[in-house]
Design a protein around this motif. Structure first.
Motif, PDB file in Angstrom:
ATOM      1  N   LEU A  57       0.828  -1.211   0.000  1.00  0.00           N
ATOM      2  CA  LEU A  57       0.000   0.000   0.000  1.00  0.00           C
ATOM      3  C   LEU A  57       0.859   1.257   0.000  1.00  0.00           C
ATOM      4  N   ARG A  58       1.953   1.255   0.743  1.00  0.00           N
ATOM      5  CA  ARG A  58       2.845   2.422   0.812  1.00  0.00           C
ATOM      6  C   ARG A  58       3.618   2.586  -0.499  1.00  0.00           C
ATOM      7  N   GLU A  59       4.147   1.484  -1.024  1.00  0.00           N
ATOM      8  CA  GLU A  59       4.948   1.547  -2.249  1.00  0.00           C
ATOM      9  C   GLU A  59       4.126   1.975  -3.460  1.00  0.00           C
ATOM     10  N   SER A  60       2.888   1.515  -3.524  1.00  0.00           N
ATOM     11  CA  SER A  60       2.055   1.833  -4.687  1.00  0.00           C
ATOM     12  C   SER A  60       1.429   3.219  -4.604  1.00  0.00           C
ATOM     13  N   GLY A  61       1.570   3.880  -3.476  1.00  0.00           N
ATOM     14  CA  GLY A  61       1.063   5.242  -3.352  1.00  0.00           C
ATOM     15  C   GLY A  61      -0.356   5.336  -2.826  1.00  0.00           C
TER      16      GLY A  61
END
Length: 118
Positions: A57-61
């Motif tokens: 969730l964090r990496e994909s924005g």
């Protein structure tokens, strides 16, 4: 040069999260299957699975911080653990509920760290 669908020069590396998700599933099921002293292994596997979802969730924005998805994922797992406990699946319920509580505590820690209160 013709651009191929699904390929981009924007991304220089692949995401490591699918490997950790698979490893989380394997560790959690091994701990539940053999039980006893391996229950902490099962909790660790579920925590690894939760951390992978939060990382995705964090990496994909989709999330701009770590604390909100950690609290959300932790709450979902804690609710799932409560439902499993209701249905009488004690070992699975303890594993999922314990990992949910760990993720909630991690979310609170992330919030304290990101807001400068820690």
């Amino acid at each position: 040069m013709e651009e191929q669908p699904g390929l981009s020069d924007q991304y220089r590396r692949s995401s490591p999260w699918p490997v950790f998700i698979a490893l989380g599933f394997v560790l959690s099921e091994l701990g539940i299957l053999f039980g006893g002293a391996l229950i902490p292994l099962a909790v660790g596997g579920v925590v690894l699975l939760e951390a992978s979802v939060i990382g995705i969730l964090r990496e994909s924005g989709y999330a701009s911080s770590l604390w909100a998805p950690a609290l959300g994922v932790g709450a979902l797992f804690a609710l799932a653990g409560g439902a499993l406990l209701y249905w009488g699946l004690r070992i699975r319920a303890g594993t999922v509920l314990g990992a949910g509580v760990i993720a909630i505590l991690a979310g609170i820690g992330f919030w304290l760290g990101e807001t400068g209160r820690f």
